[in-house]
Design a protein around this motif. Structure first.
Motif, short mmCIF file in Angstrom:
data_model
loop_
_atom_site.label_atom_id
_atom_site.label_comp_id
_atom_site.label_asym_id
_atom_site.label_seq_id
_atom_site.Cartn_x
_atom_site.Cartn_y
_atom_site.Cartn_z
N LEU A 1 0.83 -1.21 0.00
CA LEU A 1 0.00 0.00 0.00
C LEU A 1 0.86 1.26 0.00
O LEU A 1 0.50 2.27 -0.60
CB LEU A 1 -0.92 -0.01 1.22
N GLU A 2 2.01 1.18 0.65
CA GLU A 2 2.90 2.34 0.71
C GLU A 2 3.56 2.62 -0.63
O GLU A 2 3.62 3.78 -1.06
CB GLU A 2 3.97 2.11 1.77
N ILE A 3 4.06 1.58 -1.30
CA ILE A 3 4.89 1.84 -2.49
C ILE A 3 4.10 1.82 -3.80
O ILE A 3 4.65 2.16 -4.84
CB ILE A 3 6.03 0.80 -2.59
N ALA A 4 2.84 1.41 -3.76
CA ALA A 4 2.04 1.32 -5.00
C ALA A 4 0.79 2.18 -4.89
O ALA A 4 -0.32 1.67 -4.69
CB ALA A 4 1.67 -0.14 -5.27
N PRO A 5 0.94 3.50 -5.01
CA PRO A 5 -0.21 4.40 -4.85
C PRO A 5 -1.28 4.23 -5.92
O PRO A 5 -2.42 4.65 -5.73
CB PRO A 5 0.42 5.79 -4.90
N THR A 6 -0.93 3.61 -7.05
CA THR A 6 -1.94 3.39 -8.10
C THR A 6 -2.87 2.23 -7.78
O THR A 6 -3.89 2.04 -8.44
CB THR A 6 -1.26 3.10 -9.45
N MET A 7 -2.53 1.45 -6.75
CA MET A 7 -3.32 0.28 -6.35
C MET A 7 -4.55 0.77 -5.61
O MET A 7 -4.52 1.03 -4.41
CB MET A 7 -2.46 -0.64 -5.49
N ARG A 8 -5.67 0.89 -6.33
CA ARG A 8 -6.86 1.53 -5.78
C ARG A 8 -7.69 0.62 -4.88
O ARG A 8 -8.42 1.09 -4.01
CB ARG A 8 -7.75 2.04 -6.92
N HIS A 9 -7.61 -0.67 -5.10
CA HIS A 9 -8.45 -1.59 -4.32
C HIS A 9 -7.85 -2.98 -4.38
O HIS A 9 -6.86 -3.23 -5.09
CB HIS A 9 -9.88 -1.59 -4.86
N GLY A 10 -8.44 -3.90 -3.63
CA GLY A 10 -7.91 -5.24 -3.66
C GLY A 10 -8.66 -6.19 -2.75
O GLY A 10 -9.57 -5.81 -2.00
N LEU A 11 -8.27 -7.45 -2.85
CA LEU A 11 -8.85 -8.51 -2.03
C LEU A 11 -7.73 -9.50 -1.73
O LEU A 11 -7.12 -10.04 -2.65
CB LEU A 11 -9.98 -9.21 -2.78
N VAL A 12 -7.45 -9.72 -0.45
CA VAL A 12 -6.38 -10.62 -0.08
C VAL A 12 -6.90 -11.68 0.88
O VAL A 12 -7.80 -11.44 1.68
CB VAL A 12 -5.19 -9.87 0.55
N MET A 13 -6.31 -12.88 0.77
CA MET A 13 -6.62 -13.96 1.68
C MET A 13 -5.54 -14.03 2.74
O MET A 13 -4.34 -14.04 2.41
CB MET A 13 -6.71 -15.30 0.93
N VAL A 14 -5.96 -14.04 3.99
CA VAL A 14 -5.03 -14.08 5.12
C VAL A 14 -5.60 -15.02 6.18
O VAL A 14 -6.72 -15.51 6.06
CB VAL A 14 -4.82 -12.67 5.73
N GLN A 15 -4.84 -15.26 7.22
CA GLN A 15 -5.35 -16.02 8.36
C GLN A 15 -6.58 -15.31 8.93
O GLN A 15 -6.63 -14.08 8.99
CB GLN A 15 -4.26 -16.15 9.42
N SER A 16 -7.58 -16.07 9.34
CA SER A 16 -8.85 -15.49 9.78
C SER A 16 -8.67 -14.46 10.89
O SER A 16 -9.29 -13.39 10.87
CB SER A 16 -9.79 -16.61 10.25
N GLU A 17 -7.81 -14.75 11.86
CA GLU A 17 -7.59 -13.81 12.96
C GLU A 17 -6.95 -12.52 12.47
O GLU A 17 -7.24 -11.43 12.97
CB GLU A 17 -6.72 -14.45 14.03
N VAL A 18 -6.08 -12.63 11.47
CA VAL A 18 -5.45 -11.45 10.90
C VAL A 18 -6.48 -10.62 10.13
O VAL A 18 -6.48 -9.38 10.18
CB VAL A 18 -4.28 -11.84 9.98
N ALA A 19 -7.40 -11.30 9.44
CA ALA A 19 -8.47 -10.60 8.74
C ALA A 19 -9.31 -9.79 9.74
O ALA A 19 -9.69 -8.64 9.47
CB ALA A 19 -9.35 -11.60 8.00
N ASP A 20 -9.60 -10.40 10.89
CA ASP A 20 -10.36 -9.68 11.92
C ASP A 20 -9.62 -8.44 12.37
O ASP A 20 -10.22 -7.36 12.54
CB ASP A 20 -10.61 -10.59 13.12
#
Length: 302
Positions: free
Chosen positions: A149-168
């Motif tokens: 998120l810091e180095i790619a300012p053109t990245m307007r949106h996204g969806l990532v899969m992470v560990q459930s607790e991390v998602a929370d």
């Protein structure tokens, strides 16, 4: 027409359990916990992820971190998107173009593979991605996402899969039990929300933890004279002693109690609140008030 011709003309093919294991065997690959290698083996899951990412129908340039054997990569290419895949494992990075050429020959030119550690990848290596869709390595998911998120300012949106607790934690609002440093730092860049669970049986090998999807939409950072690093320093200090008031927790960050009190007053922050009750706007105000208090006064006009 042979069966091979038929599968090619039908368009990109996705990887199922047999294909994933066959590719791994051909590479002599054994998934390692050290690199968080759990490969998705269910085509319906990667289709669901691509749908949930809400990418533009005309196609976007999508950043994928940790493509592994290519399950999600193929699903993204199948929908007409361009993919920049960042892979730390030289074996997997070298094999991915060949897998795409075999399973999605018509989309091979839309793939760019970057051999790099996502924690240290540079903006020049990424180019200008529009979105991020990835199954992030679980052991480093938060620092990787914040770095991107810091180095790619053109990245307007996204969806990532992470560990459930991390998602929370990433999606938690102020005042909630799971709100903390990851939540506040992510909020500097974007609005973040949970986007659904992922079962363990769609992976090979199956992980020992549950997984979840996190969606984000970039928004402007809070207006403040402070730098991002200064704001993040306040966040880290505020949560370093979670059960204490913000005045007590920030004492290490600003040992001068009189100056700290003045900063909190200038920022409009109740010093008896705990850090977990403050949102990113409040942290930015504290950092901004400190920045201004420590800045030298402007020289008199002559």
């Amino acid at each position: 027409m042979t069966s091979a011709d038929s599968s090619t003309s039908a368009g990109p093919r996705l990887l199922g359990p047999a294909e994933v294991r066959s590719l791994a065997a051909s590479l002599g690959l054994r998934p390692t916990k050290q690199r968080g290698q759990n490969f998705v083996i269910d085509p319906n899951t990667v289709r669901r992820i691509v749908r949930a990412a809400d990418l533009a129908p005309a196609g976007e340039t999508v950043l994928e971190v940790g493509p592994g054997l290519g399950s999600l990569t193929l699903a993204l290419l199948a929908e007409g998107h361009r993919v920049t895949a960042v892979e730390i494992d030289p074996l997997l990075a070298g094999a991915l173009p060949g897998t795409v050429a075999e399973y999605a020959p018509g989309q091979a030119a839309a793939l760019t593979v970057v051999l790099a550690d996502a924690m240290a990848v540079s903006a020049d290596q990424l180019g200008t991605p529009d979105a991020c869709v990835a199954n992030l390595p679980y052991n480093v998911a938060v620092p990787v996402l914040l770095h991107l998120l810091e180095i790619a300012p053109t990245m307007r949106h996204g969806l990532v899969m992470v560990q459930s607790e991390v998602a929370d934690r990433l999606a938690a609002p102020p005042g909630s039990r799971t709100y903390g440093v990851p939540s506040a730092k992510a909020a500097w860049y974007a609005d973040v929300r949970r986007a659904g669970p992922i079962g363990r049986n769609v992976f090979w090998p199956a992980p020992n933890v549950d997984s979840g999807l996190v969606a984000f939409s970039r928004r402007p950072a809070p207006e403040t004279p402070a730098t991002r690093a200064e704001v993040f320093a306040v966040i880290e200090a505020a949560f370093s002693q979670r059960r204490k008031t913000v005045r007590s927790a920030l004492a290490r960050w600003m040992p001068d109690r009189a100056r700290l009190d003045a900063v909190l007053v200038a920022a409009g922050i109740d010093p008896t609140l705990r850090g977990e009750m403050l949102g990113i706007e409040e942290f930015a105000r504290i950092a901004g008030a400190s920045h201004q208090a420590l800045s030298p006064p402007p020289a008199d006009a002559t």
